[in-house]
Scaffold this motif. Structure first.
Motif, mmCIF file in Angstrom:
data_model
loop_
_atom_site.group_PDB
_atom_site.id
_atom_site.type_symbol
_atom_site.label_atom_id
_atom_site.label_comp_id
_atom_site.label_asym_id
_atom_site.label_seq_id
_atom_site.Cartn_x
_atom_site.Cartn_y
_atom_site.Cartn_z
ATOM 1 N N TRP A 151 14.337 -9.891 -14.636
ATOM 2 C CA TRP A 151 13.701 -11.138 -14.204
ATOM 3 C C TRP A 151 13.832 -11.338 -12.702
ATOM 4 N N GLY A 152 14.903 -10.859 -12.112
ATOM 5 C CA GLY A 152 15.094 -11.071 -10.687
ATOM 6 C C GLY A 152 14.147 -10.290 -9.806
ATOM 7 N N LEU A 153 13.673 -9.146 -10.284
ATOM 8 C CA LEU A 153 12.875 -8.274 -9.416
ATOM 9 C C LEU A 153 11.438 -8.103 -9.845
ATOM 10 N N ILE A 154 11.091 -8.476 -11.083
ATOM 11 C CA ILE A 154 9.791 -8.084 -11.626
ATOM 12 C C ILE A 154 8.620 -8.725 -10.887
ATOM 13 N N ASP A 155 8.785 -9.961 -10.404
ATOM 14 C CA ASP A 155 7.675 -10.622 -9.709
ATOM 15 C C ASP A 155 7.353 -9.916 -8.397
ATOM 16 N N ALA A 156 8.381 -9.552 -7.636
ATOM 17 C CA ALA A 156 8.151 -8.845 -6.381
ATOM 18 C C ALA A 156 7.602 -7.444 -6.640
ATOM 19 N N ALA A 157 8.130 -6.767 -7.665
ATOM 20 C CA ALA A 157 7.627 -5.433 -7.996
ATOM 21 C C ALA A 157 6.164 -5.494 -8.412
ATOM 22 N N HIS A 158 5.791 -6.556 -9.131
ATOM 23 C CA HIS A 158 4.389 -6.715 -9.539
ATOM 24 C C HIS A 158 3.477 -6.919 -8.332
ATOM 25 N N VAL A 159 3.929 -7.701 -7.360
ATOM 26 C CA VAL A 159 3.138 -7.889 -6.145
ATOM 27 C C VAL A 159 2.844 -6.540 -5.490
ATOM 28 N N TRP A 186 -0.701 -2.346 -4.092
ATOM 29 C CA TRP A 186 -0.658 -1.032 -3.438
ATOM 30 C C TRP A 186 -0.319 0.130 -4.380
ATOM 31 N N GLU A 187 -0.082 -0.136 -5.639
ATOM 32 C CA GLU A 187 0.168 0.852 -6.692
ATOM 33 C C GLU A 187 1.466 1.635 -6.454
ATOM 34 N N LEU A 188 2.474 1.224 -7.173
ATOM 35 C CA LEU A 188 3.780 1.860 -7.032
ATOM 36 C C LEU A 188 3.735 3.335 -7.448
ATOM 37 N N GLN A 189 4.369 4.170 -6.627
ATOM 38 C CA GLN A 189 4.572 5.576 -6.970
ATOM 39 C C GLN A 189 6.043 5.923 -7.141
ATOM 40 N N HIS A 190 6.912 5.101 -6.563
ATOM 41 C CA HIS A 190 8.356 5.333 -6.664
ATOM 42 C C HIS A 190 9.031 4.018 -6.293
ATOM 43 N N LEU A 191 9.954 3.563 -7.148
ATOM 44 C CA LEU A 191 10.661 2.308 -6.880
ATOM 45 C C LEU A 191 12.150 2.547 -6.996
ATOM 46 N N VAL A 192 12.883 2.145 -5.960
ATOM 47 C CA VAL A 192 14.341 2.243 -5.944
ATOM 48 C C VAL A 192 14.894 0.820 -5.878
ATOM 49 N N PRO A 217 8.896 7.261 -10.889
ATOM 50 C CA PRO A 217 10.340 7.031 -11.037
ATOM 51 C C PRO A 217 10.707 5.581 -10.690
ATOM 52 N N VAL A 218 11.565 5.011 -11.520
ATOM 53 C CA VAL A 218 12.175 3.716 -11.222
ATOM 54 C C VAL A 218 13.684 3.951 -11.274
ATOM 55 N N VAL A 219 14.309 4.025 -10.101
ATOM 56 C CA VAL A 219 15.711 4.403 -9.983
ATOM 57 C C VAL A 219 16.533 3.149 -9.696
ATOM 58 N N VAL A 220 17.487 2.857 -10.564
ATOM 59 C CA VAL A 220 18.227 1.594 -10.492
ATOM 60 C C VAL A 220 19.719 1.863 -10.333
ATOM 61 N N THR A 221 20.339 1.184 -9.364
ATOM 62 C CA THR A 221 21.793 1.163 -9.215
ATOM 63 C C THR A 221 22.243 -0.292 -9.272
ATOM 64 N N LEU A 222 23.174 -0.599 -10.180
ATOM 65 C CA LEU A 222 23.658 -1.962 -10.328
ATOM 66 C C LEU A 222 25.094 -2.061 -9.819
ATOM 67 N N LEU A 274 14.837 -3.804 -2.876
ATOM 68 C CA LEU A 274 13.796 -2.929 -3.406
ATOM 69 C C LEU A 274 13.264 -2.029 -2.306
ATOM 70 N N HIS A 275 13.167 -0.744 -2.604
ATOM 71 C CA HIS A 275 12.473 0.202 -1.725
ATOM 72 C C HIS A 275 11.360 0.836 -2.539
ATOM 73 N N ALA A 276 10.135 0.713 -2.058
ATOM 74 C CA ALA A 276 8.983 1.206 -2.805
ATOM 75 C C ALA A 276 8.153 2.178 -1.966
ATOM 76 N N ARG A 277 7.671 3.218 -2.645
ATOM 77 C CA ARG A 277 6.634 4.075 -2.077
ATOM 78 C C ARG A 277 5.364 3.828 -2.873
ATOM 79 N N CYS A 278 4.287 3.593 -2.156
ATOM 80 C CA CYS A 278 3.046 3.186 -2.796
ATOM 81 C C CYS A 278 1.943 4.224 -2.596
ATOM 82 N N ALA A 279 0.932 4.160 -3.454
ATOM 83 C CA ALA A 279 -0.176 5.111 -3.377
ATOM 84 C C ALA A 279 -1.071 4.832 -2.181
ATOM 85 N N ARG A 280 -1.188 3.563 -1.807
ATOM 86 C CA ARG A 280 -2.058 3.183 -0.693
ATOM 87 C C ARG A 280 -1.228 2.736 0.503
#
Length: 359
Positions: free
Chosen positions: A139-147, A152-158, A251-256, A269-275
């Motif tokens: 719940w804490g990250l999903i809204d930002a990840a959705h944006v 820009w279409e996620l290709q890799h999310l850390v 890949p969705v790589v998570v460290t808690l 969040l660190h994201a690499r996007c397709a665009r």
């Protein structure tokens, strides 16, 4: 409080597991919405004397029984995972639609995992009569990840999650407070090997953490699982993937990391996007998102957990891009995920209610 007699024709709502912070947050969310429910039943296993304020009056929490779901249209579940399957099956058999906050149904391919505003249309696709909610960290990250994915279409999310003591329920919060009280008056503690461990070793509140949490961080949340990840890290990865509809090649790589914070979680969040990603466009998208509040670090505002407690929006900031990496973006989010999950549960119940009214 006087209720309209016509309320008898309105759908009946049940709150199953009507104790604790999450139940209180659901009650608070219901109080902020239009009162379109008829009877609201409060249920919990083994509870008979406690009350919860619903629609402005104290209401008794009833003992959960086999006949508790007779006449119930929507049942909101917040029980321990190990007993959830038994009781959700009874609720569905009685004709109720179940909205479940536990982990019991999240990985079931026949149970939609729903975040209103992202994939709310899946509420109606429930062959087992159950709709599931993501876990608190998601719940804490999903809204930002959705944006980011929508634009820009996620290709890799850390994801690096900074997890508050409430992840271990009241016991975790109590233990953190005991540890903080113990070390607060010692001006040299934390400067020598083992001194923090020694100071908190004899506290009366048992610790649910694998190491001291006061003056410390613990990069371990959950149980050991495959590939060196914990069960909680893999669960967040799969929940993000399911809600956003990501394929297996992303890949969705998570460290808690457990941190000495009481309630709200934070995520980097660190994201690499397709665009190609333009930072000003990301900022605009965050401002436009109804669930996010953008903070501007240029004016000294950054997301922090103590500022997020007790409110519904998620604070997002620190939006930036590594030099020469035009497809990448970094940001930081803080959120009271108890409030977020409770509000989403009520919204899902309203979607089901509208579906029932239109049928």
């Amino acid at each position: 409080m006087n209720f309209d007699p016509s309320s008898a024709t309105r759908p009946t709502l049940a709150l199953v597991g009507a104790t604790g912070r999450f139940a209180e947050a659901i009650a608070s969310s219901l109080a902020l919405r239009d009162d379109t429910w008829g009877e609201i039943r409060l249920l919990a296993p083994g509870v008979s004397t406690r009350t919860l304020s619903i629609r402005g009056r104290e209401q008794t929490i009833e003992v959960l029984r086999e006949d508790s779901f007779d006449g119930v249209d929507v049942a909101l579940f917040n029980l321990a995972t190990e007993i959830t399957h038994e009781w959700t099956a009874r609720a569905v058999a009685a004709g109720a639609v179940v909205v479940d906050a536990s982990a019991a149904h999240r990985s079931d391919p026949q149970v939609p995992l729903v975040v209103p505003g992202i994939n709310g249309d899946q509420v109606s696709q429930r062959p087992k009569g159950v709709v599931s909610l993501p876990g608190p960290v998601t719940w804490g990250l999903i809204d930002a990840a959705h944006v980011l994915h929508h634009g820009w279409e996620l290709q890799h999310l850390v994801v690096t999650g900074l997890i508050a003591a409430v992840s271990k329920s009241d016991q975790g919060v109590a233990r953190l407070r005991e540890e903080l009280h113990t070390v607060a008056s010692e001006p040299t503690i934390g400067l020598h090997p083992g001194d923090v461990r020694a100071a908190v070793s004899d506290l009366p509140v048992a610790s649910p953490f694998p190491a001291p949490l006061a003056l410390n961080v613990i990069p371990w949340v959950g149980q050991a699982d495959e590939g060196g990840f914990t069960s909680s890290e893999l669960a967040v990865s799969e929940e993000v993937r399911k809600v956003l509809g990501l394929n297996d090649s992303v890949p969705v790589v998570v460290t808690l990391v457990q941190v000495p914070v009481v309630l709200a979680h934070s995520m980097a969040l660190h994201a690499r996007c397709a665009r190609p990603v333009a930072i000003d466009k990301v900022r605009q998208a965050c401002v436009a998102a109804p669930s996010l509040v953008l903070l501007d670090e240029e004016t000294g505002e950054v997301p922090t957990p103590v500022d997020s407690v007790g409110i519904d929006p998620r604070f997002v900031g620190r939006i930036r891009q590594p030099k020469g990496a035009g497809h990448h973006v970094d940001l930081f989010v803080s959120a009271d995920t108890i409030r977020r999950g409770a509000s989403a549960m009520v919204l899902i119940a309203e979607l089901v209610r509208d579906e029932i009214a239109g049928s």
